[in-house]
Design a protein around this motif. Structure first.
Motif, PDB file in Angstrom:
ATOM      1  N   GLU A  36      31.479  68.273 -59.273  1.00 55.85           N
ATOM      2  CA  GLU A  36      32.008  66.929 -59.098  1.00 55.85           C
ATOM      3  C   GLU A  36      31.117  66.053 -58.227  1.00 55.85           C
ATOM      4  OE1 GLU A  36      36.007  67.249 -57.714  1.00 55.85           O
ATOM      5  OE2 GLU A  36      36.760  68.033 -59.621  1.00 55.85           O
ATOM      6  N   ARG A  79      25.013  64.163 -59.773  1.00 59.47           N
ATOM      7  CA  ARG A  79      24.442  62.873 -60.175  1.00 59.47           C
ATOM      8  C   ARG A  79      23.424  63.192 -61.260  1.00 59.47           C
ATOM      9  NH1 ARG A  79      25.004  63.095 -54.941  1.00 59.47           N
ATOM     10  NH2 ARG A  79      22.829  63.650 -54.508  1.00 59.47           N
ATOM     11  N   HIS A 138      26.982  61.305 -72.001  1.00 59.67           N
ATOM     12  CA  HIS A 138      27.593  60.583 -70.880  1.00 59.67           C
ATOM     13  C   HIS A 138      29.104  60.825 -70.876  1.00 59.67           C
ATOM     14  CE1 HIS A 138      29.082  57.264 -68.418  1.00 59.67           C
ATOM     15  NE2 HIS A 138      27.842  57.061 -67.975  1.00 59.67           N
ATOM     16  N   THR A 139      29.713  60.765 -72.050  1.00 59.90           N
ATOM     17  CA  THR A 139      31.152  60.998 -72.160  1.00 59.90           C
ATOM     18  C   THR A 139      31.513  62.424 -71.753  1.00 59.90           C
ATOM     19  OG1 THR A 139      31.370  59.369 -73.938  1.00 59.90           O
ATOM     20  CG2 THR A 139      33.110  61.033 -73.759  1.00 59.90           C
ATOM     21  N   THR A 178      31.161  62.823 -68.007  1.00 64.86           N
ATOM     22  CA  THR A 178      32.200  62.027 -67.354  1.00 64.86           C
ATOM     23  C   THR A 178      33.527  62.777 -67.389  1.00 64.86           C
ATOM     24  OG1 THR A 178      31.136  59.931 -67.915  1.00 64.86           O
ATOM     25  CG2 THR A 178      33.493  59.868 -67.427  1.00 64.86           C
ATOM     26  N   GLU A 179      33.853  63.353 -68.555  1.00 65.01           N
ATOM     27  CA  GLU A 179      35.096  64.120 -68.683  1.00 65.01           C
ATOM     28  C   GLU A 179      35.102  65.340 -67.770  1.00 65.01           C
ATOM     29  OE1 GLU A 179      35.281  64.933 -72.840  1.00 65.01           O
ATOM     30  OE2 GLU A 179      36.021  62.922 -73.369  1.00 65.01           O
ATOM     31  N   LYS A 224      29.938  62.852 -60.548  1.00 65.48           N
ATOM     32  CA  LYS A 224      30.040  61.729 -59.618  1.00 65.48           C
ATOM     33  C   LYS A 224      29.329  60.487 -60.136  1.00 65.48           C
ATOM     34  CE  LYS A 224      29.187  60.669 -54.725  1.00 65.48           C
ATOM     35  NZ  LYS A 224      28.714  61.248 -53.439  1.00 65.48           N
ATOM     36  N   ILE A 277      26.429  59.165 -63.428  1.00 63.74           N
ATOM     37  CA  ILE A 277      25.659  59.499 -64.625  1.00 63.74           C
ATOM     38  C   ILE A 277      24.891  58.254 -65.055  1.00 63.74           C
ATOM     39  CG2 ILE A 277      25.727  60.377 -66.999  1.00 63.74           C
ATOM     40  CD1 ILE A 277      28.640  61.324 -66.319  1.00 63.74           C
TER      41      ILE A 277
END
Length: 283
Positions: A47, A50, A69-70, A73-74, A78, A80
């Protein structure tokens, strides 16, 4: 004020993680367990990760960049950034360089390895990526084309399903992140054993690494390779090769290659790159 400034600086600096170089054979699971991608996420800091995504090997970099990216993100990363480099001049951008210098994970997507090298080789950003990956200060992953570029010598293309021969493989220079290996991907899925053997016969000082789809050769900082995923990693070691007729026959003629050593490793197996021995097999 000085104390607050130092605290702010520390928050911007990459925090220590169990970093690695993750070489993925392509077609990794992006939907269900996402085990390989999740391993990258964890090693990049979880979490606190970067992440910098390089989609420039793809002909659809915006689409492929957004897909990863998705995913990250899911998972809860922290920060992207998709670094859609479509011109080498962008690699001189100090803002992009700063993000690459301070991120905790770098992910190179699939596509065309020649395109990826054309965008990144011999650029300031690539120098940052290579230096950080080799020093263990970032987790670097490359899938498919992003895996092919890892060695100093790179398989640019070629055929499959034939006996080993010199015309079966096209070689060029890669990005030199793991210079002692030649990587081939989608390996057993596309019947590329002969192709990798042909490449190794021309470079007997290097290890051939063939990686199946949804499979990862994870290079640890202690000089070992660990296998993750559903397929296998094939290691072709020409260190004790006694003879090849490569210099004596035509480009399309079958090659004779004597005394190659071959390891086929699956999930959880380890290989010592320094000793060139599998840690999973009796010696």
């Amino acid at each position: 004020m000085i104390e607050l400034a130092l605290q702010s600086l520390m928050l911007k600096m990459p925090q220590p993680t169990n970093t690695a170089i993750m070489v993925i054979g392509g077609a990794e699971d992006k939907v269900h367990g996402r085990d390989i991608l999740r391993s990258f996420f964890v090693r990049a800091g979880g979490e606190d990760a970067r992440i910098a995504i390089f989609p420039c090997a793809s002909r659809e970099p915006v689409v492929i960049g957004e897909r990863y990216h998705t995913i990250f993100t899911e998972m809860g990363a922290k920060a992207i950034e998709v670094l859609n480099i479509c011109d080498r001049a962008q690699c001189n951008d100090p803002i992009l360089q700063e993000y690459v210098r301070n991120c905790t994970g770098i992910f190179m997507t699939g596509g065309d390895q020649l395109r990826l090298c054309a965008m990144l080789s011999d650029t300031p950003i690539m120098e940052i990526v290579r230096t950080r990956a080799q020093s263990g200060s970032v987790t670097l992953a490359g899938t498919s084309a992003g895996a092919a570029v890892m060695g100093h010598h790179m398989i640019a293309g070629g055929g499959s399903g034939e006996s080993p021969n010199s015309s079966l493989v096209d070689m060029t220079l890669g990005l030199g992140i793991i210079p002692e290996v030649i990587v081939d991907q989608h390996f057993h899925n596309r019947n590329r054993m002969a192709r990798l053997m042909s490449a190794v016969s021309a470079h007997p000082d290097l290890l051939g690494i063939g990686i199946d789809e949804d499979t990862c050769a994870l290079f640890e900082g202690d000089g070992t390779l660990q296998v993750l995923g559903k397929g296998t990693v094939t290691i072709i070691d020409p260190g004790e090769m006694t003879y090849t007729n490569r210099a004596e026959v035509g480009l399309a003629d079958p090659l004779c290659i004597c005394n190659l050593r071959v390891h086929i490793l699956s999930q959880g197996c380890r290989y010592d790159l320094n000793k060139r021995l599998s840690a999973s097999c009796p010696q």
